[in-house]
Design a protein around this motif. Sequence first.
Motif, PDB file in Angstrom:
ATOM      1  N   ARG A 119      36.586  25.259   6.300  1.00  0.00           N
ATOM      2  CA  ARG A 119      34.783  24.972   6.726  1.00  0.00           C
ATOM      3  C   ARG A 119      34.174  25.993   7.634  1.00  0.00           C
ATOM      4  O   ARG A 119      32.424  25.960   7.560  1.00  0.00           O
ATOM      5  CB  ARG A 119      35.085  23.684   8.035  1.00  0.00           C
ATOM      6  N   LEU A 120      34.449  26.945   6.969  1.00  0.00           N
ATOM      7  CA  LEU A 120      33.800  28.438   7.917  1.00  0.00           C
ATOM      8  C   LEU A 120      33.170  28.745   6.656  1.00  0.00           C
ATOM      9  O   LEU A 120      33.446  28.732   5.561  1.00  0.00           O
ATOM     10  CB  LEU A 120      34.776  29.960   8.014  1.00  0.00           C
ATOM     11  N   PRO A 121      31.665  29.672   6.646  1.00  0.00           N
ATOM     12  CA  PRO A 121      30.924  30.520   6.003  1.00  0.00           C
ATOM     13  C   PRO A 121      31.972  30.569   4.436  1.00  0.00           C
ATOM     14  O   PRO A 121      32.667  31.665   5.149  1.00  0.00           O
ATOM     15  CB  PRO A 121      29.898  31.186   6.911  1.00  0.00           C
ATOM     16  N   ALA A 122      31.372  30.771   3.269  1.00  0.00           N
ATOM     17  CA  ALA A 122      32.220  31.979   2.272  1.00  0.00           C
ATOM     18  C   ALA A 122      32.628  33.332   2.536  1.00  0.00           C
ATOM     19  O   ALA A 122      33.849  33.630   2.972  1.00  0.00           O
ATOM     20  CB  ALA A 122      31.375  31.614   1.284  1.00  0.00           C
ATOM     21  N   SER A 123      32.040  33.478   3.519  1.00  0.00           N
ATOM     22  CA  SER A 123      32.079  35.708   3.713  1.00  0.00           C
ATOM     23  C   SER A 123      33.175  35.588   4.782  1.00  0.00           C
ATOM     24  O   SER A 123      33.418  36.173   4.811  1.00  0.00           O
ATOM     25  CB  SER A 123      30.825  36.374   4.245  1.00  0.00           C
ATOM     26  N   ARG A 124      32.971  34.689   5.923  1.00  0.00           N
ATOM     27  CA  ARG A 124      34.303  34.833   6.486  1.00  0.00           C
ATOM     28  C   ARG A 124      35.373  34.436   6.105  1.00  0.00           C
ATOM     29  O   ARG A 124      36.889  34.779   6.089  1.00  0.00           O
ATOM     30  CB  ARG A 124      34.324  34.054   7.836  1.00  0.00           C
ATOM     31  N   GLN A 125      35.411  33.670   5.215  1.00  0.00           N
ATOM     32  CA  GLN A 125      36.986  33.046   4.543  1.00  0.00           C
ATOM     33  C   GLN A 125      37.600  33.978   3.486  1.00  0.00           C
ATOM     34  O   GLN A 125      38.511  34.327   3.857  1.00  0.00           O
ATOM     35  CB  GLN A 125      36.299  31.217   3.500  1.00  0.00           C
ATOM     36  N   LEU A 126      36.183  34.496   2.703  1.00  0.00           N
ATOM     37  CA  LEU A 126      36.346  35.681   1.782  1.00  0.00           C
ATOM     38  C   LEU A 126      37.568  36.953   3.112  1.00  0.00           C
ATOM     39  O   LEU A 126      38.156  37.737   2.565  1.00  0.00           O
ATOM     40  CB  LEU A 126      35.574  36.265   1.083  1.00  0.00           C
ATOM     41  N   ALA A 127      36.635  37.079   4.128  1.00  0.00           N
ATOM     42  CA  ALA A 127      37.293  38.171   4.634  1.00  0.00           C
ATOM     43  C   ALA A 127      38.414  38.442   5.464  1.00  0.00           C
ATOM     44  O   ALA A 127      39.220  38.987   5.556  1.00  0.00           O
ATOM     45  CB  ALA A 127      36.020  38.352   6.476  1.00  0.00           C
ATOM     46  N   GLY A 128      38.597  36.787   6.126  1.00  0.00           N
ATOM     47  CA  GLY A 128      39.781  35.991   5.688  1.00  0.00           C
ATOM     48  C   GLY A 128      41.362  36.388   5.923  1.00  0.00           C
ATOM     49  O   GLY A 128      42.021  36.822   5.844  1.00  0.00           O
ATOM     50  N   THR A 129      40.644  36.663   3.855  1.00  0.00           N
ATOM     51  CA  THR A 129      41.756  36.551   2.978  1.00  0.00           C
ATOM     52  C   THR A 129      41.802  38.128   2.810  1.00  0.00           C
ATOM     53  O   THR A 129      42.825  38.459   2.556  1.00  0.00           O
ATOM     54  CB  THR A 129      40.636  35.800   2.068  1.00  0.00           C
ATOM     55  N   CYS A 130      40.803  38.804   2.989  1.00  0.00           N
ATOM     56  CA  CYS A 130      41.611  40.049   2.697  1.00  0.00           C
ATOM     57  C   CYS A 130      42.423  40.938   3.730  1.00  0.00           C
ATOM     58  O   CYS A 130      43.188  41.324   3.610  1.00  0.00           O
ATOM     59  CB  CYS A 130      39.963  41.426   3.109  1.00  0.00           C
ATOM     60  N   GLY A 131      41.950  40.218   5.009  1.00  0.00           N
ATOM     61  CA  GLY A 131      42.510  40.771   6.426  1.00  0.00           C
ATOM     62  C   GLY A 131      44.202  39.679   5.774  1.00  0.00           C
ATOM     63  O   GLY A 131      45.294  41.159   6.341  1.00  0.00           O
ATOM     64  N   ALA A 132      44.675  38.933   5.810  1.00  0.00           N
ATOM     65  CA  ALA A 132      45.797  38.184   5.172  1.00  0.00           C
ATOM     66  C   ALA A 132      45.846  38.929   3.894  1.00  0.00           C
ATOM     67  O   ALA A 132      47.050  39.495   3.991  1.00  0.00           O
ATOM     68  CB  ALA A 132      45.296  36.855   5.236  1.00  0.00           C
ATOM     69  N   GLU A 133      45.414  39.004   3.123  1.00  0.00           N
ATOM     70  CA  GLU A 133      46.214  39.706   2.096  1.00  0.00           C
ATOM     71  C   GLU A 133      46.533  41.430   2.532  1.00  0.00           C
ATOM     72  O   GLU A 133      47.865  42.238   1.805  1.00  0.00           O
ATOM     73  CB  GLU A 133      45.177  40.404   0.741  1.00  0.00           C
ATOM     74  N   HIS A 134      46.003  41.811   3.122  1.00  0.00           N
ATOM     75  CA  HIS A 134      46.200  43.341   3.760  1.00  0.00           C
ATOM     76  C   HIS A 134      48.072  43.010   4.706  1.00  0.00           C
ATOM     77  O   HIS A 134      48.924  44.174   4.377  1.00  0.00           O
ATOM     78  CB  HIS A 134      45.114  43.898   4.984  1.00  0.00           C
ATOM     79  N   TYR A 135      48.092  42.222   5.428  1.00  0.00           N
ATOM     80  CA  TYR A 135      48.979  41.646   5.861  1.00  0.00           C
ATOM     81  C   TYR A 135      50.426  41.736   4.710  1.00  0.00           C
ATOM     82  O   TYR A 135      51.394  42.404   4.830  1.00  0.00           O
ATOM     83  CB  TYR A 135      49.695  40.698   6.852  1.00  0.00           C
ATOM     84  N   THR A 136      50.040  40.874   3.975  1.00  0.00           N
ATOM     85  CA  THR A 136      51.314  40.476   3.142  1.00  0.00           C
ATOM     86  C   THR A 136      51.761  41.937   1.947  1.00  0.00           C
ATOM     87  O   THR A 136      52.850  42.172   1.332  1.00  0.00           O
ATOM     88  CB  THR A 136      51.114  39.297   1.799  1.00  0.00           C
TER      89      THR A 136
ATOM     90  N   GLY B  28      30.043  43.334   1.296  1.00  0.00           N
ATOM     91  CA  GLY B  28      30.480  44.541   2.532  1.00  0.00           C
ATOM     92  C   GLY B  28      30.489  45.211   3.058  1.00  0.00           C
ATOM     93  O   GLY B  28      29.767  46.359   3.867  1.00  0.00           O
ATOM     94  N   ASN B  29      30.098  43.967   3.968  1.00  0.00           N
ATOM     95  CA  ASN B  29      30.342  44.071   5.703  1.00  0.00           C
ATOM     96  C   ASN B  29      31.118  44.907   6.573  1.00  0.00           C
ATOM     97  O   ASN B  29      31.839  43.588   6.613  1.00  0.00           O
ATOM     98  CB  ASN B  29      29.330  42.202   6.137  1.00  0.00           C
ATOM     99  N   GLU B  30      31.254  45.688   6.837  1.00  0.00           N
ATOM    100  CA  GLU B  30      32.696  46.571   7.389  1.00  0.00           C
ATOM    101  C   GLU B  30      32.646  46.053   9.660  1.00  0.00           C
ATOM    102  O   GLU B  30      33.831  45.738   9.186  1.00  0.00           O
ATOM    103  CB  GLU B  30      32.513  48.206   7.868  1.00  0.00           C
ATOM    104  N   ARG B  31      31.852  45.928   9.347  1.00  0.00           N
ATOM    105  CA  ARG B  31      32.115  45.140  10.534  1.00  0.00           C
ATOM    106  C   ARG B  31      32.716  43.567  10.604  1.00  0.00           C
ATOM    107  O   ARG B  31      33.355  43.132  11.616  1.00  0.00           O
ATOM    108  CB  ARG B  31      30.361  45.065  11.698  1.00  0.00           C
ATOM    109  N   LEU B  32      32.309  42.577  10.178  1.00  0.00           N
ATOM    110  CA  LEU B  32      32.919  41.567   9.809  1.00  0.00           C
ATOM    111  C   LEU B  32      34.078  41.551   9.765  1.00  0.00           C
ATOM    112  O   LEU B  32      35.046  40.405  10.404  1.00  0.00           O
ATOM    113  CB  LEU B  32      32.022  41.113   9.234  1.00  0.00           C
ATOM    114  N   ARG B  33      34.358  42.799   8.495  1.00  0.00           N
ATOM    115  CA  ARG B  33      35.829  42.421   7.585  1.00  0.00           C
ATOM    116  C   ARG B  33      37.009  43.293   9.589  1.00  0.00           C
ATOM    117  O   ARG B  33      37.809  42.451   9.193  1.00  0.00           O
ATOM    118  CB  ARG B  33      35.876  43.711   7.212  1.00  0.00           C
ATOM    119  N   ARG B  34      36.062  43.887  10.239  1.00  0.00           N
ATOM    120  CA  ARG B  34      37.240  44.752  11.057  1.00  0.00           C
ATOM    121  C   ARG B  34      37.855  42.792  12.169  1.00  0.00           C
ATOM    122  O   ARG B  34      38.434  42.668  13.121  1.00  0.00           O
ATOM    123  CB  ARG B  34      37.313  45.706  11.851  1.00  0.00           C
ATOM    124  N   ILE B  35      36.216  42.377  12.476  1.00  0.00           N
ATOM    125  CA  ILE B  35      36.605  41.821  13.307  1.00  0.00           C
ATOM    126  C   ILE B  35      37.444  40.119  13.297  1.00  0.00           C
ATOM    127  O   ILE B  35      38.111  39.987  13.998  1.00  0.00           O
ATOM    128  CB  ILE B  35      34.504  40.705  13.810  1.00  0.00           C
TER     129      ILE B  35
END
Length: 274
Positions: free
Chosen positions: A118-135, A183-190
């Motif tokens: 239910r999150l905005p698409a941008s946050r879902q994709l940022a979360g996917t990038c973070g989870a993919e980093h762990y995997t 491309g939001n680096e701050r969002l990616r880190r948060i």
Amino acid sequence: MTISSTPDDVSVAPRHLRFDVAEDLKTLWHGNDAFRTAFFNALSLQFPDGEQQFINAVRHYRDRIDDPKLAEEIRGFIGQEALHSREHKSYNEALKARGYDIDGLDRRFRKHMDWVARLPASRQLAGTCGAEHYTAVLANAILSHPEWMDGATPTMRALWRWHAIEETEHKSVAFDVYRHCIGNERLRRIVFLFVTWNFFKYTFINTCSLLKTDGELWNLRTWLGGLNFLWGKPGVLRKCLPDFLAYFRKGFHPWQQDNRSLLEDNLRELENVV
């Protein structure tokens, strides 16, 4: 315009493999060690719903990708993740058949994933990038240190090697989509901070639940051995920690850890057992 950063000699394509793990999962398949077995099983419990969410997050943006190479890699990413989800669903069903409370753990995790959806698409994709980093980091560790799977049954070693290979192959696909479309680096880190909390929280909860069913939850020797495995020697998480934290670095990109050389050797070993 080329957006993809996946090296040209790395193919992102699904391998249609099946792993019959039902008999293995009736045992403490990782060297008859309760903690190691529970830890890997706990990771598996997050994959079916988690990887479907990864697919959904990337699909939100695939129509905005005009790089033919990245578009093809997105198709490969979706195919690989769908097969991972399928195999780990079978894996988790086998755990359920053994008597673990998989339904209860699934309900807890699915409630979280429904919130993520239910999150905005941008946050879902940022979360996917973070989870993919762990995997990707854990995949690199498994491929770099095959001795960490010593004692595991051949089928389970093959399954985890296959998953690690494909996580390595597609480790920059969601990241490249994010970099191009958001491309939001701050969002990616948060968002990575939230991903980190939830990744460790659900891994810990799942591990404890599995150990409880095995009658090992309050066994001090089991926990000492587990802590040594994760943080001592070999120190699976300890050795991964610098790579985990690299995600916070300015200008980070998954292929800054160029581990292509691991793929060829591990693919050859995988072919010998499947």
